[in-house]
Design a protein around this motif. Structure first.
Motif, PDB file in Angstrom:
ATOM      1  N   TYR A 188     -53.058  -6.538 -81.916  1.00 23.07           N
ATOM      2  CA  TYR A 188     -53.637  -7.726 -82.202  1.00 23.07           C
ATOM      3  C   TYR A 188     -52.674  -8.847 -82.252  1.00 23.07           C
ATOM      4  CZ  TYR A 188     -56.602  -4.950 -85.148  1.00 23.07           C
ATOM      5  OH  TYR A 188     -57.777  -3.792 -85.498  1.00 23.07           O
ATOM      6  N   THR A 189     -53.471  -9.987 -81.340  1.00 26.42           N
ATOM      7  CA  THR A 189     -52.999 -10.665 -81.147  1.00 26.42           C
ATOM      8  C   THR A 189     -53.646 -12.492 -81.398  1.00 26.42           C
ATOM      9  OG1 THR A 189     -53.938 -11.691 -79.275  1.00 26.42           O
ATOM     10  CG2 THR A 189     -51.924  -9.941 -78.764  1.00 26.42           C
ATOM     11  N   SER A 190     -52.971 -13.328 -81.550  1.00 26.43           N
ATOM     12  CA  SER A 190     -53.561 -14.259 -81.951  1.00 26.43           C
ATOM     13  C   SER A 190     -54.286 -15.037 -81.309  1.00 26.43           C
ATOM     14  CB  SER A 190     -53.032 -15.784 -83.038  1.00 26.43           C
ATOM     15  OG  SER A 190     -51.757 -15.868 -81.676  1.00 26.43           O
ATOM     16  N   GLY A 191     -55.639 -15.611 -81.236  1.00 25.82           N
ATOM     17  CA  GLY A 191     -56.337 -16.063 -79.927  1.00 25.82           C
ATOM     18  C   GLY A 191     -55.667 -17.375 -80.096  1.00 25.82           C
ATOM     19  N   PRO A 192     -56.262 -18.251 -79.539  1.00 24.72           N
ATOM     20  CA  PRO A 192     -56.079 -19.694 -78.502  1.00 24.72           C
ATOM     21  C   PRO A 192     -55.776 -20.536 -80.136  1.00 24.72           C
ATOM     22  CG  PRO A 192     -58.189 -19.007 -78.313  1.00 24.72           C
ATOM     23  CD  PRO A 192     -57.556 -18.294 -78.581  1.00 24.72           C
ATOM     24  N   ALA A 193     -54.532 -20.882 -80.535  1.00 28.91           N
ATOM     25  CA  ALA A 193     -54.878 -22.438 -81.442  1.00 28.91           C
ATOM     26  C   ALA A 193     -55.265 -23.254 -81.172  1.00 28.91           C
ATOM     27  CB  ALA A 193     -53.139 -22.410 -82.055  1.00 28.91           C
ATOM     28  N   ALA A 194     -54.873 -24.082 -79.843  1.00 29.96           N
ATOM     29  CA  ALA A 194     -55.676 -24.780 -79.313  1.00 29.96           C
ATOM     30  C   ALA A 194     -56.565 -24.325 -78.053  1.00 29.96           C
ATOM     31  CB  ALA A 194     -55.166 -25.818 -79.380  1.00 29.96           C
ATOM     32  N   GLY A 195     -57.877 -24.933 -77.414  1.00 31.36           N
ATOM     33  CA  GLY A 195     -57.754 -25.083 -76.125  1.00 31.36           C
ATOM     34  C   GLY A 195     -59.070 -24.498 -75.654  1.00 31.36           C
ATOM     35  N   ARG A 196     -59.215 -23.576 -74.775  1.00 26.14           N
ATOM     36  CA  ARG A 196     -60.064 -22.632 -74.067  1.00 26.14           C
ATOM     37  C   ARG A 196     -60.065 -21.385 -74.350  1.00 26.14           C
ATOM     38  NH1 ARG A 196     -62.859 -24.274 -68.673  1.00 26.14           N
ATOM     39  NH2 ARG A 196     -61.089 -23.052 -68.433  1.00 26.14           N
ATOM     40  N   ILE A 197     -61.067 -20.355 -75.271  1.00 28.30           N
ATOM     41  CA  ILE A 197     -60.542 -19.046 -75.229  1.00 28.30           C
ATOM     42  C   ILE A 197     -60.280 -18.637 -74.159  1.00 28.30           C
ATOM     43  CG2 ILE A 197     -62.947 -17.911 -75.120  1.00 28.30           C
ATOM     44  CD1 ILE A 197     -60.836 -16.440 -76.975  1.00 28.30           C
ATOM     45  N   GLU A 198     -61.388 -18.764 -72.463  1.00 28.70           N
ATOM     46  CA  GLU A 198     -60.907 -18.131 -71.215  1.00 28.70           C
ATOM     47  C   GLU A 198     -59.896 -18.034 -71.264  1.00 28.70           C
ATOM     48  OE1 GLU A 198     -63.383 -20.569 -72.325  1.00 28.70           O
ATOM     49  OE2 GLU A 198     -64.914 -20.435 -71.108  1.00 28.70           O
ATOM     50  N   ASP A 199     -58.167 -19.587 -71.034  1.00 31.36           N
ATOM     51  CA  ASP A 199     -57.241 -19.215 -71.103  1.00 31.36           C
ATOM     52  C   ASP A 199     -56.484 -18.129 -71.693  1.00 31.36           C
ATOM     53  OD1 ASP A 199     -57.347 -21.706 -68.868  1.00 31.36           O
ATOM     54  OD2 ASP A 199     -57.288 -22.422 -71.081  1.00 31.36           O
ATOM     55  N   ALA A 200     -57.130 -18.107 -72.638  1.00 30.90           N
ATOM     56  CA  ALA A 200     -56.094 -17.175 -73.691  1.00 30.90           C
ATOM     57  C   ALA A 200     -56.918 -15.799 -72.695  1.00 30.90           C
ATOM     58  CB  ALA A 200     -56.573 -17.161 -74.649  1.00 30.90           C
ATOM     59  N   VAL A 201     -57.682 -15.604 -72.538  1.00 31.02           N
ATOM     60  CA  VAL A 201     -58.126 -14.367 -71.917  1.00 31.02           C
ATOM     61  C   VAL A 201     -57.264 -13.823 -70.566  1.00 31.02           C
ATOM     62  CG1 VAL A 201     -60.007 -12.866 -71.279  1.00 31.02           C
ATOM     63  CG2 VAL A 201     -60.182 -13.670 -73.486  1.00 31.02           C
ATOM     64  N   ALA A 202     -57.306 -14.754 -70.176  1.00 31.37           N
ATOM     65  CA  ALA A 202     -56.823 -14.844 -68.412  1.00 31.37           C
ATOM     66  C   ALA A 202     -55.842 -13.963 -68.502  1.00 31.37           C
ATOM     67  CB  ALA A 202     -56.934 -16.055 -67.992  1.00 31.37           C
ATOM     68  N   ARG A 203     -54.455 -15.400 -69.586  1.00 32.16           N
ATOM     69  CA  ARG A 203     -53.320 -14.580 -69.893  1.00 32.16           C
ATOM     70  C   ARG A 203     -53.017 -13.515 -70.327  1.00 32.16           C
ATOM     71  NH1 ARG A 203     -53.039 -19.984 -71.879  1.00 32.16           N
ATOM     72  NH2 ARG A 203     -53.558 -19.138 -74.042  1.00 32.16           N
ATOM     73  N   ALA A 204     -53.756 -13.049 -71.608  1.00 28.36           N
ATOM     74  CA  ALA A 204     -53.641 -11.809 -71.721  1.00 28.36           C
ATOM     75  C   ALA A 204     -53.472 -10.737 -70.593  1.00 28.36           C
ATOM     76  CB  ALA A 204     -54.590 -11.316 -73.161  1.00 28.36           C
ATOM     77  N   ALA A 205     -54.788 -11.369 -70.310  1.00 28.08           N
ATOM     78  CA  ALA A 205     -55.368  -9.814 -68.893  1.00 28.08           C
ATOM     79  C   ALA A 205     -53.963  -9.978 -67.635  1.00 28.08           C
ATOM     80  CB  ALA A 205     -56.830 -10.040 -67.952  1.00 28.08           C
ATOM     81  N   ALA A 206     -53.805 -10.883 -66.935  1.00 30.89           N
ATOM     82  CA  ALA A 206     -52.637 -10.829 -66.320  1.00 30.89           C
ATOM     83  C   ALA A 206     -51.568 -10.107 -66.890  1.00 30.89           C
ATOM     84  CB  ALA A 206     -52.067 -11.986 -65.674  1.00 30.89           C
ATOM     85  N   ALA A 207     -51.015 -10.505 -68.245  1.00 28.19           N
ATOM     86  CA  ALA A 207     -50.156  -9.814 -68.713  1.00 28.19           C
ATOM     87  C   ALA A 207     -49.810  -8.329 -68.757  1.00 28.19           C
ATOM     88  CB  ALA A 207     -49.674 -10.838 -69.991  1.00 28.19           C
ATOM     89  N   ALA A 208     -51.261  -8.009 -69.324  1.00 27.68           N
ATOM     90  CA  ALA A 208     -51.480  -6.672 -69.622  1.00 27.68           C
ATOM     91  C   ALA A 208     -51.245  -5.235 -68.659  1.00 27.68           C
ATOM     92  CB  ALA A 208     -52.838  -6.666 -70.315  1.00 27.68           C
ATOM     93  N   LEU A 209     -52.388  -6.319 -66.646  1.00 22.04           N
ATOM     94  CA  LEU A 209     -51.537  -5.707 -66.031  1.00 22.04           C
ATOM     95  C   LEU A 209     -50.647  -5.022 -65.478  1.00 22.04           C
ATOM     96  CD1 LEU A 209     -55.089  -5.135 -64.487  1.00 22.04           C
ATOM     97  CD2 LEU A 209     -54.219  -7.174 -62.759  1.00 22.04           C
ATOM     98  N   HIS A 210     -49.751  -6.053 -65.770  1.00 20.73           N
ATOM     99  CA  HIS A 210     -48.235  -5.856 -65.417  1.00 20.73           C
ATOM    100  C   HIS A 210     -48.010  -5.246 -65.652  1.00 20.73           C
ATOM    101  CE1 HIS A 210     -44.534  -7.273 -63.281  1.00 20.73           C
ATOM    102  NE2 HIS A 210     -44.066  -7.655 -65.139  1.00 20.73           N
ATOM    103  N   ARG A 211     -48.396  -4.938 -67.501  1.00 18.66           N
ATOM    104  CA  ARG A 211     -47.002  -3.650 -68.258  1.00 18.66           C
ATOM    105  C   ARG A 211     -47.857  -2.127 -67.592  1.00 18.66           C
ATOM    106  NH1 ARG A 211     -48.429  -7.471 -72.826  1.00 18.66           N
ATOM    107  NH2 ARG A 211     -46.820  -8.809 -73.024  1.00 18.66           N
ATOM    108  N   HIS A 212     -48.822  -2.673 -67.597  1.00 14.97           N
ATOM    109  CA  HIS A 212     -49.791  -1.012 -67.750  1.00 14.97           C
ATOM    110  C   HIS A 212     -50.272  -0.852 -66.667  1.00 14.97           C
ATOM    111  CE1 HIS A 212     -49.116  -1.248 -72.483  1.00 14.97           C
ATOM    112  NE2 HIS A 212     -49.900  -2.967 -72.189  1.00 14.97           N
ATOM    113  N   GLU A 213     -50.722   0.473 -66.260  1.00 16.94           N
ATOM    114  CA  GLU A 213     -51.280   1.269 -65.380  1.00 16.94           C
ATOM    115  C   GLU A 213     -53.006   1.136 -65.266  1.00 16.94           C
ATOM    116  OE1 GLU A 213     -50.025   2.373 -62.859  1.00 16.94           O
ATOM    117  OE2 GLU A 213     -48.000   1.342 -63.531  1.00 16.94           O
ATOM    118  N   GLY A 214     -53.736   1.025 -64.381  1.00 14.60           N
ATOM    119  CA  GLY A 214     -54.908   1.628 -64.428  1.00 14.60           C
ATOM    120  C   GLY A 214     -55.665  -0.181 -64.315  1.00 14.60           C
ATOM    121  N   ASP A 215     -57.105  -0.072 -63.968  1.00 16.45           N
ATOM    122  CA  ASP A 215     -57.626  -0.759 -64.638  1.00 16.45           C
ATOM    123  C   ASP A 215     -58.100  -1.533 -65.520  1.00 16.45           C
ATOM    124  OD1 ASP A 215     -57.989  -0.108 -62.070  1.00 16.45           O
ATOM    125  OD2 ASP A 215     -59.953   0.729 -62.164  1.00 16.45           O
ATOM    126  N   ALA A 216     -58.735  -2.778 -65.556  1.00 15.29           N
ATOM    127  CA  ALA A 216     -59.000  -4.083 -67.214  1.00 15.29           C
ATOM    128  C   ALA A 216     -60.192  -4.584 -66.947  1.00 15.29           C
ATOM    129  CB  ALA A 216     -57.818  -5.050 -67.110  1.00 15.29           C
TER     130      ALA A 216
END
Length: 827
Positions: A188-216
């Motif tokens: 569980y992570t906090s959503g965007p305190a400010a700004g767009r949800i798209e930015d938070a989603v993109a950051r989370a996807a990039a970070a997860a792709l770096h940490r884990h194997e497989g597709d997202a």
């Protein structure tokens, strides 16, 4: 075929289906119910060689399930297993299992209520509770009850509450199956305190792709967010081996297939999906789920007649379905962009579509089925009355239902239902065909049924989309695959409606006419500054200045209910002349005859209007005299009694009559309040031909009031309540009746010498109150007992008056003195 959890309960399921017409299957995600259950039924004795029809909530799920089952049999789709979805059908003469989308079942039932040749209907992923799945189940239950006792129904779901479904199906047995899911680590992570949800989603996807194997697999609420996240991720330089692909309902089948296919060796993908990927399909290779926690749902408002898209938090069931996507093939990880506390506050299930959507398609289908009241059918949730009644009114406006209380389907309504489009669009296509505009109408219908062809354009002009469809200058901004898809769908609808392109006269200038046919309730009239008045009386606005902002009239195809003024998202211009020609049956001629307070006159106007919109207005030359009279009476009532030409004599007559009524209730009531309440009765006969206050000034209220009395009452009035009283001096003094309880006589004291008692009226019942005046007509004394005045007060008054008026006659004995209207009595 490898073993799946569902295999363990297939014997029990088949046994239940042998002994019961209806069954509920609760199978966890990954159990394999979608692809194993239909194949297991093929040889069932009760099926007796009939077909199996299985409903899937989405086209991609239907195609995927059919392909997988066909592959398990070593066949091509269209042999034993086929599918029917919108704009795509693959079935053959040997097809025993048909995987269909929910709207297809409705069409099948309407054309053959008994579903001859079908042995069982399977409702897969029923927990999604789409409008057509609820409708399909209700119609199947009635068909089973009245026409097909042998028809079997199977409701399958992973997350639905089985109790109410079992009860709806007549106490149907429930079969349970565990799923096969690998462990999914949840963060569980906090959503965007400010700004767009798209930015938070993109950051989370990039970070997860770096940490884990497989597709997202990334869940987002809509196509707009998908495009924006795609742009952000593309700018991050994630690597040449990373492929970003969208997945949502309006993509082409080829694009959807690429999204769910397994990645090529050495390649990883990020799938940006809406809730389409929650269930029914497996996106190959996914080990990572990034969940924004949001979904987009339409909310229909019967008050406004419009729907708005709301972005809402997902339900617990949806969140679990999304999380489970990461563990279908191997252990995975899920990042939820909300806190654990927020997770505990999520609602258990998503709301059924039936409860919040436009019910016009449902109402048309029920009318075609022969149902007047939804409660004649069995539902998990009965359609809400407000939205349903609004749908009926719209269908009547479109001519699909007659205007009688029964609201039966008309011939036009039957043709609309057979087309299988939204009632607005089918009405438009059928009417357009009569005008040789059928091809354009089908193209507009296809455009309006798809996502915006020019999604990046700020223009609300739908004509630009039509130009883009034909390769016009706007086509550079259009998605080529969307253009092909929309053109293909338009062609299918042309064939369904029997329209040949060569017979149709295409013209972008006709867009406004066609939209006005489909959306007659959304015709709008400009009232300045990009703002418009809708036919239903609500406001609408084009938020950014553009050519259509200055159009005198618009027909809006898409409105977003957003507060006081709805936002116009798609529209086309229409002229007043076109409205008068093509919507003549919906125009009303209004004759308004009313009192105008400012000019104090009757104003007669003729208006041509459509709903709240006035198209033409001008003076009405020969208004109905009765309407003029009523308007004049309304004006009198508005201004009150002073608007009438009261004179001193007419007021006196009114007061005299009121005095008689005070002593005898049988006399007419001529009080101001009663006269205002009964204007038509006493004043109506005298105001014929009058139009204004000046005309009213010619009225003779004395004569009018007098006419309310009988001849006998006039005689009595003159005798008992005289207008004047002759005093001892010989003067005729008017009586003041303004106070009916104390009529008054104002007279100089010297004129009453010799008068021993106060005069009495009303048959001697009422003494006159005497206002005694000085020689200069100034008040001296008020009395209703003249005798006491002469005996007691006169001498004090005499002393005062004699000092002020020494030349006048002031006798010591007023009862013996001669009355006079002069300074001294004549010799």
């Amino acid at each position: 075929m490898g073993q799946l959890p569902i295999d363990a309960i297939l014997p029990e399921l088949l046994d239940r289906l042998t002994g019961h017409r209806n069954t509920v299957l609760a199978a966890a995600p990954g159990a394999g119910k979608t692809t194993r259950v239909p194949l297991a039924m093929l040889e069932a004795s009760w099926l007796n060689g009939q077909r199996i029809v299985m409903l899937e909530p989405r086209r991609i799920a239907a195609r995927s399930a059919a392909r997988f089952m066909a592959a398990q049999l070593g066949e091509q789709v269209g042999d034993t297993v086929g599918y029917r979805v919108r704009m795509d059908t693959k079935v053959g003469p040997r097809t025993r299992i048909e995987v269909i989308t929910e709207g297809v079942l409705t069409r099948m039932l309407q054309s053959d209520p008994a579903l001859e040749g079908v042995g069982i209907v399977i409702f897969d992923e029923f927990h999604e509770r789409h409008l057509h799945s609820d409708l399909g189940l209700a119609l199947c239950l009635q068909s089973q009850s009245l026409l097909r006792e042998d028809l079997r129904l199977l409701v399958m779901s992973a997350t639905i509450d089985t109790g109410p479904v079992s009860e709806l199906l007549g106490g149907a047995p429930v079969v349970m199956s565990e799923g096969r899911a690998f462990q999914v680590e949840t963060h569980y992570t906090s959503g965007p305190a400010a700004g767009r949800i798209e930015d938070a989603v993109a950051r989370a996807a990039a970070a997860a792709l770096h940490r884990h194997e497989g597709d997202a697999l990334v869940f987002l609420p809509g196509a707009g967010e998908i495009r924006r996240v795609h742009g952000i991720l593309a700018s991050m330089s994630l690597g040449a081996d990373i492929r970003i692909t969208p997945l949502y309902g309006n993509l082409t089948p080829e694009a959807q297939d690429r999204a769910v296919a397994e990645s090529a060796p050495g390649e990883r993908k990020i799938v940006l999906a809406t809730s389409i990927a929650e269930s029914s399909i497996t996106v190959r290779g996914v080990r990572i789920v990034i969940d924004s926690g949001l979904s987009r749902v339409p909310r229909f408002s019967p008050r406004t007649g419009m729907a708005r898209l709301e972005t809402v938090p997902v339900s617990l069931a949806s969140a679990d379905q999304r999380r489970g996507r990461a563990g279908r093939e191997a252990p995975g990880v899920c990042y939820r962009l909300w806190s654990e506390q927020e997770h505990r506050q999520l609602r258990p299930q998503s709301d059924p579509e039936l409860m919040s959507t436009d019910l016009a398609p449902l109402a048309l289908e029920l009318a075609a089925w022969g149902i007047a009241d939804p409660q004649e059918l069995q539902w998990l949730d009965i359609p809400p009355a407000g939205a349903y009644n609004h749908a009926l009114e719209l269908l009547k406006q479109l001519g699909a239902l007659d205007n009688r209380q029964s609201g039966k389907l008309t011939g036009h309504g039957k043709a609309m239902a057979e087309l299988g489009m939204h009632p607005r669009l089918s009405h438009m296509v059928l009417k357009a065909a009569e005008l040789d505009l059928g091809a354009e109408a089908c193209e507009l219908a296809a455009l309006l049924s798809d996502r915006d062809l020019l999604h990046g354009s700020r223009s609300v002009d739908i004509r630009l989309r039509l130009e883009a469809l034909h390769g016009g200058y706007s086509s550079k901004d259009a998605d080529e695959s969307a253009v092909r898809r929309i053109a293909s769908e338009a062609g299918q609808w042309m064939r369904a409606a029997g329209i040949r392109e060569s017979e149709s006269m295409r013209s972008a200038n006709s867009c406004g006419i066609l939209l006005a046919m489909a959306y007659p309730d959304r015709i709008a009239q400009r009232r300045g500054d990009g703002r418009f008045l809708l036919r239903n009386g609500r406001g609408a606005v084009i938020q950014e200045l553009q050519p259509l902002s200055g159009s005198p009239y618009l027909a809006a195809a898409e409105l977003e209910d957003s507060g006081t003024d709805s936002r116009i998202r798609l529209a086309a211009p229409i002229t007043q002349e076109e409205l008068e020609i093509y919507l003549s049956a919906q125009l009303d001629t209004e004759l308004e005859v009313k009192w105008d307070r400012a000019s104090e006159s009757v104003r007669a106007r003729r208006r041509l209007r459509i709903g709240s919109i006035v198209l033409k207005e001008g003076p009405l030359q020969d208004p109905d005299p009765e309407l003029v009279m009523q308007a004049l009476l309304d004006g009198i009532k508005l201004h009150g009694s002073p608007v009438l030409p009261w004179t001193k004599s007419s007021r006196q007559l009114q007061a005299r009559i009121e005095l008689m009524r005070h002593h005898n209730p049988e006399w007419p009531d001529v009080s101001d309040s009663h006269l205002m309440d009964t204007l038509p009765e006493w004043l109506g006969p005298y105001i014929g031909g009058m139009r204004n206050r000046a005309d009213l000034g010619r009225l003779n209220l004395f004569s009018i009031l007098e006419s309310l009395l009988t001849w006998q009452e006039r005689e009595t009035l003159e005798k008992e309540v005289p207008t004047h009283i002759t005093v001892p001096s010989g003067s005729r003094i008017p009586v003041d009746y303004s106070n009916p309880e104390a009529p008054a006589l104002a007279v100089r004291l010297q004129e009453l010498f010799g008068l021993r008692q106060s005069p009495r009226i009303a048959g001697g019942k009422l003494p006159i109150t005497i206002h005694l005046l000085s020689p200069a007509h100034r008040p001296v004394q008020v009395t209703s007992d003249l005798t006491s005045f002469w005996e007691q007060a006169y001498f004090d008054v005499k002393k005062d008056l004699k000092g002020r008026y020494p030349k006048h006659y002031w006798p010591d004995n007023p009862l013996e003195a001669a009355p006079t209207n002069r300074a001294k009595p004549r010799s």
